[in-house]
Enzyme design. Structure first.
Site, short mmCIF file in Angstrom:
data_model
loop_
_atom_site.label_atom_id
_atom_site.label_comp_id
_atom_site.label_asym_id
_atom_site.label_seq_id
_atom_site.Cartn_x
_atom_site.Cartn_y
_atom_site.Cartn_z
N MET A 1 18.93 -4.62 -6.89
CA MET A 1 18.78 -4.74 -8.34
C MET A 1 17.52 -4.00 -8.79
O MET A 1 17.58 -2.90 -9.31
CB MET A 1 18.72 -6.22 -8.75
N GLY A 2 16.35 -4.58 -8.55
CA GLY A 2 15.10 -3.96 -8.99
C GLY A 2 14.50 -3.00 -7.97
O GLY A 2 13.59 -2.23 -8.30
N ARG B 1 -30.05 9.95 5.06
CA ARG B 1 -30.09 9.52 3.66
C ARG B 1 -30.32 8.02 3.55
O ARG B 1 -30.98 7.55 2.62
CB ARG B 1 -28.80 9.92 2.96
N MET C 1 -13.28 17.87 -10.43
CA MET C 1 -12.59 16.71 -9.86
C MET C 1 -12.67 15.50 -10.78
O MET C 1 -12.56 14.36 -10.33
CB MET C 1 -13.17 16.38 -8.48
N GLU D 1 -23.49 10.05 -8.80
CA GLU D 1 -23.55 9.03 -7.74
C GLU D 1 -24.47 7.85 -8.00
O GLU D 1 -24.16 6.74 -7.57
CB GLU D 1 -23.99 9.71 -6.43
#
Length: 1354
Positions: free
Chosen positions: A292-293, A905, A1063, A1286
C-alpha cells in the site's frame, strides 16, 4: 488479470503532461523515473529511504465519492511508479521556473536566505507548496509539521521557516495583541516564564512591525537594516496553480476498475479491482505481501535485498477505505493513510463528549509524531499494525484501547481483538498468511475511562520511538477503584508487551507495586538489540508515573479525590518565535551600486529553489555511460583469501569488475608518511574498506552486481576499536604532539585545589545532503579525462587521478559546478573514490558515474573524530585556574587521512579564551579498525575546546560557584600571549562576552531559571554562556594562497573564475560582490560558472574558513588590474558607459583578461620550540543558551539562544548570519543528538536518517537571536571581514552545558552535588540517567565487562 509478460499500460500525469509507460517495473520508484527517464532532476536523491525529504513531490488524486481532489506530499524514493495509475504528480519544476514564472514559495524561501547548498531546497519547496494547496493561509504549527520530514544540513532551518512564515494567516504582532507592549521590552510573562508566542514582527528578519503601516509616515524609519523586505514578495494566488487533469477525472468517474498487472525483471505487481479478487489472489499466493504505502516493503527490498516474485497492491479495493460509525465506536478502513486516520479522528472528536473520545485523543497525539508528513500520507493504518514493529507508536495504544480488527480470507470474515496474544514475535502476528485486514475498530471510551499515550524518541519528530506506551484505566463511577486497567509498551522487547495489574483502588501503594511489576516483567538483558537498556527500563517507570499524574488530575477534576496533587506535567514548549538578526549598516557614503556589506541573496538561490541548479548527478547521461558500485569489506581485521566475481559478471547489465590489478599507475595514496590503498588486495583493516567495483549499464544493475561478488576472509587477531584499546596496544599514528607553557607539575603542588576528570565526545557524520558523486568522462584522445566531482579540492582530484592513471596532470580537468554540502567530508575520501572511478573509465573507455547510496557513504567515508579527553586541573579558591594538564586521544580509524593535522589543531586551541599560565597538552591519533575519520567543520577545535570547557565547568562545580564567573575570571585580558607564544588582543572577545550577557539579559534570566527550578520537580531549566577564540587560516603556509581569472567580454559582461568551491557557504556570491566593487559595475553583469582546474590551476582546498579571505583577495587583484587597464579609456570618455569603455579597450587592443593572485601570510608552528604563528587572526564569539529539560525522559527544548560574533565587517551579512545559524545547529547536533553506533565487530549500525538523527525543524531554538559585533575591523582579510564558516559550530556546546546545568539542578534534589560525568552527545538517554531520578535509581546497572554490549562505546 492480464496474461503474458507484457503487462498493462500505466497512465498518469506529471506537471500537467500525460505520461504513458508500457513497461513499468514494480521495482522502479518515481524518483529514478523522474531523474533518469524524464530528466526532471530537481527532485533529489538524499537517502532513498524516505528519511530526508529531498525527493518530496506532490501527488494529487480525484475522489469520485466526494467529487474532490486531494493533494498530499510524498517521498518519490519510496513511491512505486506502478502505483501512480490515475494520479497527477507535481514536481518542483512544475510549479515555477526562471523561464516562466517563479512560484511565491520558491521566491520567498530563496529571498529569505533559506537556500545555501540548495540540495534540500526543492524538497522544502514541495512540502510547503503542498501545504498551501490544502491550506492557503496556514498557521505556524502547520508549517513546522509540513517541514518536519525535510532535513537541511546548512541553514539551521530558521531562514526557511522565516520565508514560509510570510504565508501565515495571523500577524501575531505583540504590539497589537498585548495592549501596546512589545515582547522585546521584557522577556518574561507575569509568572516569570519566557513568552512562548511572541512572534514579534519587529524581531523578524523583515525588520518592520506590521503596525507601522498604520502610523504617521513622518516618523523616522527603524534603524536596524533588514535581511529581506517581505513587501517585495509576489503574493500567493491559488487560482494560478496547475489544474487537475480533466482526463483523470473522467477516468475516475468511469468507475470501471480493471485489474492491472506490471512485470519487472524480478517482480510482478498485481492491482486487483475488487475485494473478491483480492481474497482470491491472496489465497492463491499467501506469501505475496500486500503493498500500500511501501514504507515497509520498499526499504526491505532496497536495503535488505528482499525479493518478492509477486506483490499484490489492493489500492483500488474500495472496501479498504470505508469508514463506518456505530454506537460503540468507529470502523476505519485498513487502507486509510495515517494522515487520513488523524484527520478523521480530529473531525469526529468534537462531535462527541470528551469522555467518549479519550482513545481518539491518544491516537491523534501519537499520529502527530509518527514518521513525517510524507510518510503518514502514504503509510496505512492496516500496514502499520501488521508490520508489528516492537517499537510501534500505534499498536500499544490500539491494544490498550481494546481495538479489534475485521479480517477476511477465503474462509470468510472474522473479528480479532488486538491484545497481548495478537503480537507473536518480531514482525509476526496471529494472522495467517492469507488473512487480509479490512478495517480497524476504534471504540468510544466510557465515563470514568482514561487513555493516554507516551513516547520517547531520539529526535522529537520523524523518528522511531525508543519506548512507546498506551495506557488505559477504567474506574467505578464516582470512585478511585479500578475496574479495568490495560498497559502496553513498545520498544521493550521483540513484540508489543502488555502489563497486568490487579484491580484495586488507585493509590500510591498500587503505583509502587506497579513499578515492581514493571521491573520484573519488562526485563531487558544488557545485550538487547538497540541498547539503552537502563534508559528503556527507566522510561517504563517514568511513563507510568506521568500517567499517574494525569489520572490524579482527572480524579481531582471529577471531585473523586481532594488530595494535594504533585505538579502537573506540561509538555515542553514548541512554538518557534520570530528572532533577531542584527548587523551593521553599510557606511553612509557607500555607493548604492556597491554590494559589499549588504545582505545579498545567494546567487543561485532562485535556481536551487526551482530545481534548475545542476549538481553532479544532474549532469545528463552520455551515450554508453556506465555506473559504478563498490564492494566493501564485511570484516574489520582480516586477510583476503578469495574474491569471486563470476556470479556478478553473469548478471544482466554488468559490464566489468575493477580491482587493484587494473590500476595502471599508483595503487596507493600517500599521506603524512602512510600509504592508503585505493582498493585493498591482501588485507582489510575496517568494515567498509573498498575492495573492488562493479560497472554496469544502470545503477540498479551495478548494485546487484556488487552484492553478488563473493569475498572470503581469514580473520586476524586483536582488532582495535576504542581509544582505550589503542592506548593499551600503543596503536597510534605518528607523530604524537605535546605543547607546554610554564611549569605544570610544580604548580599543582601550590594550588588550593586539584581536580581530575574526563569527558568523551562521540563522532559525527557529515550528512551532507548530496552524497559522494562523480562522473569521469574520457575525452577520447591523448589520454584526456574530464572529471565532474562534488569536491572541496579540485586540484587534489586532478593530481590523484593523474597519479592513479600514470598520466600528467594536464590531461585531467576537474570541474565543480556546486556541491550539495561538504563540511570537510569531500576531500580525501572523495579523491580515492574519484581515482577508482577514473580507473573504470580508463579500462572501459567509457564515461563512468559513481554516486554513493546514503548508507554506503556513511559506512565508507568516516566523519568527525571521536575524542577521549582526560584532564588534571589546579585552581585557587577564588576560581583562578593556575595549571592544567590535558591529554587527548582522537580515534583516527584505519588510515591516517588528515588526523596528524587534526592533532596539531586540537592542541593549538586548547586554551580557548582562557589565560592559564601553566598549561600542558598532549594529543595522539589512535589507529583503530574503524573507517578512517577525516576533516569535519571545525577540524578538531570542537573536540579540543569541549574538553577544556568541561574542565572549567568541573572547577565551578567543585567550588560551588556559577560557571560563567569562573569563565570570566580566567579569560584573556589585555594584550596577551597564547600557549604557543603568539601575541594578540582579546578586546573583541571581551566585548562579545559583555554584549552577549546584555543582549541575553543573562543575570535576570539566570535568576528566573533558578526560581523555576525551585518550583518544578520533574522539569528543570538550565543556562550557559560559552566563549570561543578560533584561529583562521592554514597553519601550513603553502595552503594560504589563491588565484583567480577574470574575463571581460565585448558586451561588458564579466566572467569570474577562482579556486574556491561553492558548497553553500556563498563564496561565489561574495566573489561577485568583490568583482562588483572593484570593477564598479552591478552584480547583474558578473557571472561565475564553475570552479575548474583548466582555468585556475593549483588551487587550495575550500576549507579552514579561509575561502573568502584567499579567493576574495585574488579576485580583487585581477579586477584591479583590469580596472587600471581601462583607465586610459575612461579618461578619454569620462561620461561613457561601462560597455563603451570595454568596446573601446578591445579596439585599442587592451587585454580584457587578467589573472589575480593572493600570497597569504607565512604562518608556521615550530613544535620543537613549542611556539609559532599558526593563524592569521582570530574570530571571536559568545553564545548564551537556555533549555528546558524533562527529567523523566531526557527530552529537552532550547528555549532561547543568543549569539554575538565578531566577524569584522561582514562582506554579506545574510550569508554570514546563515553560516552562523547553520554552524550552531550542526554543533547542537554534535553535542546533544547525533550518535554513531558501532557493533562489537566494528560495523556501523547508524547508516541512514532512520538510525542517525541530525537536527530537524523541531530542534531549532524557539527564540534564536544573532548579533554581529559592531565597529570591528580586521586588517588581515578582505574588506576587514573575518572567516566565519567553522567557529560557531563549537558554540552549539552551549546547549550541552545548559542541559548539564539543568541536570545539576535535578541532581541537587537527590542530594547529589559537585562534578558529575556527562559525555557528549548529551542525548535524552544520557541526560535522563544523569538526573538520577528515583526511577533511574531503581534500575540496577550491569557491570561493564560482564556482558557483550550491543554497541561499542567509541
Amino acid at each position: 488479470m492480464s496474461s503474458g509478460n507484457r503487462g498493462d499500460a500505466l497512465c498518469f500525469f506529471i506537471n500537467g503532461n500525460k505520461v504513458t509507460e508500457n513497461h513499468a517495473d514494480p521495482e522502479t520508484m518515481l524518483l529514478s523515473f523522474l531523474r533518469e527517464k524524464l530528466r526532471l532532476t530537481g527532485t533529489k536523491y538524499g537517502c532513498g529511504g524516505g528519511g530526508c525529504g529531498a525527493c518530496t513531490v506532490m501527488v494529487s488524486r480525484y475522489q469520485p465519492a466526494t467529487k474532490t481532489i486531494i493533494h498530499y506530499s510524498a517521498n518519490a524514493c519510496l513511491l512505486p511508479l506502478c502505483q501512480l495509475h490515475g494520479a497527477a504528480v507535481t514536481t518542483v519544476e512544475g510549479i515555477g521556473s526562471t523561464k516562466t514564472r517563479i512560484h511565491p514559495v520558491q521566491e520567498q524561501i530563496a529571498k529569505a536566505h533559506g537556500s545555501q547548498c540548495g540540495f534540500c531546497t526543492p524538497g522544502m519547496v514541495m512540502s510547503m507548496y503542498t501545504l498551501l494547496r490544502n491550506t492557503p493561509r496556514p498557521c505556524m504549527d502547520d508549517i513546522t509539521q509540513a517541514l518536519a520530514g525535510n532535513l537541511c544540513r546548512c541553514t539551521g532551518y530558521l531562514p526557511i521557516v522565516d520565508g514560509c512564515r510570510t504565508f501565515c494567516q495571523e500577524t501575531n504582532c505583540c504590539q497589537a495583541n498585548r495592549a501596546g507592549d512589545c515582547c522585546l521590552d521584557g522577556e518574561k510573562n507575569t509568572e516569570g516564564e519566557p513568552k512562548q508566542e511572541t512572534n514579534c514582527c519587529q524581531a523578524n528578519r523583515a525588520g518592520d512591525c506590521c503596525l507601522n503601516a498604520e502610523k504617521d509616515t513622518d516618523e523616522p524609519e527603524q534603524d536596524n537594516p533588514r535581511m529581506f523586505d517581505k513587501d517585495e514578495f509576489v503574493q500567493l494566488d491559488p487560482t494560478q496553480e496547475l489544474i487537475f487533469p480533466p482526463e483523470l477525472i473522467l477516468m475516475a468517474e468511469a468507475r470501471n476498475p480493471q485489474t492491472l498487472t506490471f512485470h519487472g525483471e524480478r517482480m510482478t505487481c498485481v492491482f486487483p479491482a475488487s475485494l473478491e479478487e483480492l481474497v482470491q489472489l491472496k489465497s492463491s499466493n499467501p506469501k505475496a505481501p500486500l503493498l500500500m504505502g511501501n514504507t515497509n516493503i520498499g526499504p526491505d527490498i532496497k536495503f535488505k535485498g528482499v525479493v518478492h516474485p509477486l506483490i499484490i497492491s489492493p489500492t483500488s479495493v474500495m472496501e479498504l477505505y470505508e469508514v463506518t460509525q456505530t454506537a460503540q465506536g468507529v470502523w476505519l478502513g485498513a487502507g486509510c493513510s495515517l494522515s487520513e486516520v488523524r484527520s478523521l479522528l480530529e473531525k469526529l472528536r468534537p462531535q462527541f463528549p470528551e469522555e467518549k473520545t479519550e482513545l481518539f485523543t491518544a491516537l491523534i497525539q501519537q499520529l502527530g509524531n509518527l514518521g513525517s508528513q510524507q510518510i503518514r500520507n502514504v503509510a496505512t493504518l492496516g500496514g502499520n499494525i501488521m508490520s508489528a514493529y516492537p517499537n510501534s507508536d500505534l499498536n500499544p495504544v490500539l491494544a490498550a484501547g481494546n481495538c479489534k480488527l475485521s479480517v477476511i480470507s477465503s474462509g470468510g470474515r472474522q473479528e480479532i481483538p488486538l491484545h497481548q496474544d495478537f503480537f507473536v514475535s518480531f514482525g509476526k502476528t496471529v494472522l495467517k498468511p492469507e488473512d487480509i485486514v479490512l478495517s480497524v475498530f476504534i471504540p468510544f471510551s466510557r465515563k470514568g475511562e482514561f487513555v493516554r499515550a507516551f513516547r520517547q524518541a531520539p529526535r522529537k519528530e520523524s523518528s522511531f520511538a525508543t519506548v512507546t506506551t498506551g495506557m488505559r484505566v477504567f474506574f467505578t463511577e464516582g470512585s478511585r477503584v479500578v475496574q479495568d486497567v490495560s498497559i502496553y509498551f513498545g520498544g521493550m522487547g521483540s513484540t508489543t508487551d502488555s502489563l497486568c495489574l490487579s484491580l484495586r483502588p488507585w493509590d500510591d501503594e498500587v503505583l509502587g507495586q506497579a513499578y515492581d511489576v514493571l521491573l520484573d516483567e519488562l526485563f531487558l538483558p544488557p545485550s538487547t538489540p538497540g541498547g539503552k537498556v537502563e534508559f528503556r527500563r527507566s522510561l517504563t517507570l517514568s511513563f507510568l508515573f506521568k500517567f499517574n499524574l494525569e489520572i490524579l488530575q482527572k480524579l481531582r477534576e471529577m471531585n473523586v479525590i481532594t488530595d494535594q496533587l504533585p505538579e502537573k506535567m506540561q509538555p515542553l514548549p514548541r512554538e518557534i518565535q520570530s528572532s533577531l538578526q542584527e548587523f551593521q549598516h553599510v557606511p553612509k557614503d557607500q555607493n548604492n551600486q556597491d554590494p559589499v556589506g549588504r545582505p545579498i541573496m545567494h546567487r543561485s538561490a532562485i535556481s536551487q529553489a526551482t530545481g534548475e541548479a545542476v549538481y553532479c548527478d544532474d549532469i545528463p547521461r552520455t551515450d554508453g555511460e556506465l555506473f559504478l558500485a563498490l564492494v566493501t569489506s564485511s570484516r574489520a581485521h582480516a586477510k583476503i583469501t578469495g574474491m569471486d566475481m563470476s556470479e556478478a559478471l553473469q548478471l544482466p547489465g554488468v559490464f566489468d569488475v575493477i580491482t587493484a590489478k587494473d590500476i595502471p599507475g599508483k595503487k596507493v595514496q600517500a599521506m603524512f608518511g602512510y600509504d592508503e590503498e585505493l582498493l585493498a588486495e591482501t588485507e582489510v583493516s575496517c568494515i567498509g574498506q573498498m575492495l573492488c567495483a562493479v560497472v554496469a549499464d544502470t545503477r540498479v544493475h551495478a548494485r546487484r552486481g556488487a552484492a553478488a561478488v563473493k569475498i572470503s576472509y581469514e580473520d586476524l587477531p586483536g582488532p582495535v576499536f576504542t581509544a582505550e584499546e589503542a592506548i593499551e596496544k600503543s596503536s597510534f599514528f605518528e607523530p604524537q604532539r605535546m605543547i607546554q607553557i610554564g611549569n605544570v607539575t610544580e604548580t599543582f603542588k601550590s594550588v588550593d585545589n586539584v581536580h581530575e576528570g574526563e569527558v568523551r565526545l562521540g563522532g559525527q557524520e557529515h550528512f551532507y545532503m548530496e552524497t559522494q558523486s562523480m562522473l569521469v568522462v574520457p575525452v577520447g584522445e591523448e589520454t584526456e579525462f574530464n572529471a565532474y566531482v562534488s569536491t572541496q579540492w579540485p586540484t587534489l582530484i586532478q593530481d590523484a587521478i593523474a597519479e592513479t592513471l600514470g598520466i600528467p596532470s594536464n590531461r585531467v580537468t576537474c570541474h565543480v559546478k556546486r556541491i550539495g554540502g561538504a563540511f570537510g567530508g569531500k576531500l580525501i575520501k572523495t579523491s580515492i573514490l574519484a581515482c577508482i572511478t577514473s580507473v573504470a573509465s580508463w579500462k572501459t573507455n567509457r564515461a563512468v558515474r559513481c554516486v554513493l547510496e546514503r548508507g554506503e557513504d556513511m559506512l565508507i567515508t568516516g566523519g568527525r573524530h571521536p575524542v577521549l579527553g582526560k584532564y588534571k586541573v589546579g585552581f585557587m579558591n577564588d576560581g583562578r585556574i593556575m595549571a592544567a594538564d590535558i591529554q587527548y586521544y582522537a580515534n583516527a580509524g584505519n588510515a591516517v587521512d588528515e588526523s596528524v593535522l587534526l592533532v596539531d589543531r586540537i592542541l593549538l586551541h586548547m586554551d580557548n579564551a582562557y589565560n592559564i599560565p601553566n598549561l600542558r597538552g598532549r594529543c595522539a591519533a589512535c589507529r583503530t579498525n574503524l573507517p578512517s575519520n577525516t576533516a569535519f567543520r571545525g577540524f578538531g577545535v570542537p573536540q579540543s575546546i569541549m574538553v577544556v570547557e568541561n574542565m572549567v565547568n568541573d572547577v565551578a562545580a567543585v567550588l560551588g560557584r556559577p560557571a560563567d564567573q569562573i569563565r570570566e575570571t580566567n579569560m584573556y585580558k589585555g594584550v596577551s600571549l597564547t600557549h604557543y607564544k603568539f601575541e594578540f588582543s582579546p578586546e573583541n572577545l571581551l566585548r562579545c562576552w559583555e554584549e552577549c550577557k546584555t543582549k541575553s539579559d543573562y543575570s535576570n534570566r539566570r535568576q528566573a531559571v533558578d526560581q523555576f527550578n525551585q518550583q518544578s520537580c520533574w522539569k528543570k531549566r538550565g543556562m550557559s554562556i560559552i566563549p570561543i577564540k578560533y584561529g583562521i587560516a592554514f597553519s601550513d603556509a603553502f595552503l594560504n594562497q589563491a588565484a583567480a581569472l577574470v574575463h571581460i567580454y565585448k558586451d561588458g559582461s564579466v566572467l569570474v573564475t577562482h579556486g574556491g568551491a561553492e558548497m553553500g557557504q556563498g563564496i561565489h556570491t561574495k566573489m561577485q560582490q568583490v568583482a562588483s566593487r572593484e570593477l564598479h559595475i552591478p552584480l547583474s553583469k558578473i557571472h561565475i560558472s564553475e570552479t575548474s582546474t583548466n582555468t585556475v590551476p593549483n588551487t587550495c582546498p575550500s576549507a579552514a574558513s579561509f575561502g573568502t579571505d584567499a579567493n576574495g583577495m585574488a579576485v580583487k587583484d585581477a579586477c584591479q588590474t583590469l580596472y587600471q587597464r581601462l583607465e586610459p579609456v575612461r579618461q578619454k570618455n569620462p561620461e561613457g558607459s561601462w560597455e563603451s569603455w570595454v568596446q573601446a579597450a578591445f579596439l585599442e587592443k587592451i587585454s580584457l583578461s587578467a589573472t589575480g593572485f593572493y600570497k597569504g601570510p607565512d604562518l608556521y608552528m615550530d613544535w620543537e620550540k613549542m611556539e609559532g604563528q599558526p593563524y592569521s587572526y582570530y574570530t571571536f564569539g559568545v553564545c548564551c543558551c537556555e533549555v528546558e529539560l524533562d527529567c523523566l525522559t531526557g527530552d529537552f527544548r532550547t528555549l532561547r539562544t543568543d549569539i554575538v560574533v565578531d566577524i569584522g565587517r561582514s562582506v554579506n551579512p545574510s550569508v554570514d548570519i546563515g553560516q552562523i545559524e547553520g554552524a550552531f545547529m550542526q554543533g547542537l547536533g554534535l553535542y546533544t543528538l547525533e550518535e554513531l553506533k558501532f557493533s562489537p565487530s566494528g560495523l556501523l549500525y547508524t547508516r541512514g536518517p532512520s538510525q542517525y538523527k541530525i537536527p530537524g525543524v523541531c530542534d531549532v531554538p524557539l527564540c534564536f537571536n544573532v548579533y554581529l559585533l559592531s565597529d570591528s575591523h580586521n586588517p588581515n582579510a578582505i574588506y576587514s571581514s573575518k572567516g566565519i564558516g567553522e567557529p560557531v559550530l563549537f558554540l552549539g556546546s552551549s546547549v550541552f552545558f545548559a542541559i548539564k546545568d539543568a541536570v545539576a539542578a535535578a541532581r541537587s534534589e537527590s542530594g547529589l552535588t559537585g562534578p558529575f560525568p556527562l559525555d557528549s552527545p548529551a542525548t535524552a538517554e544520557r541526560a535522563c540517567l544523569a538526573c538520577a531520578s528515583p526511577f533511574t535509581q531503581k534500575i540496577a546497572a550491569d557491570k561493564p565487562g560482564s556482558f557483550k554490549p550491543w554497541a561499542l562505546n567509541i
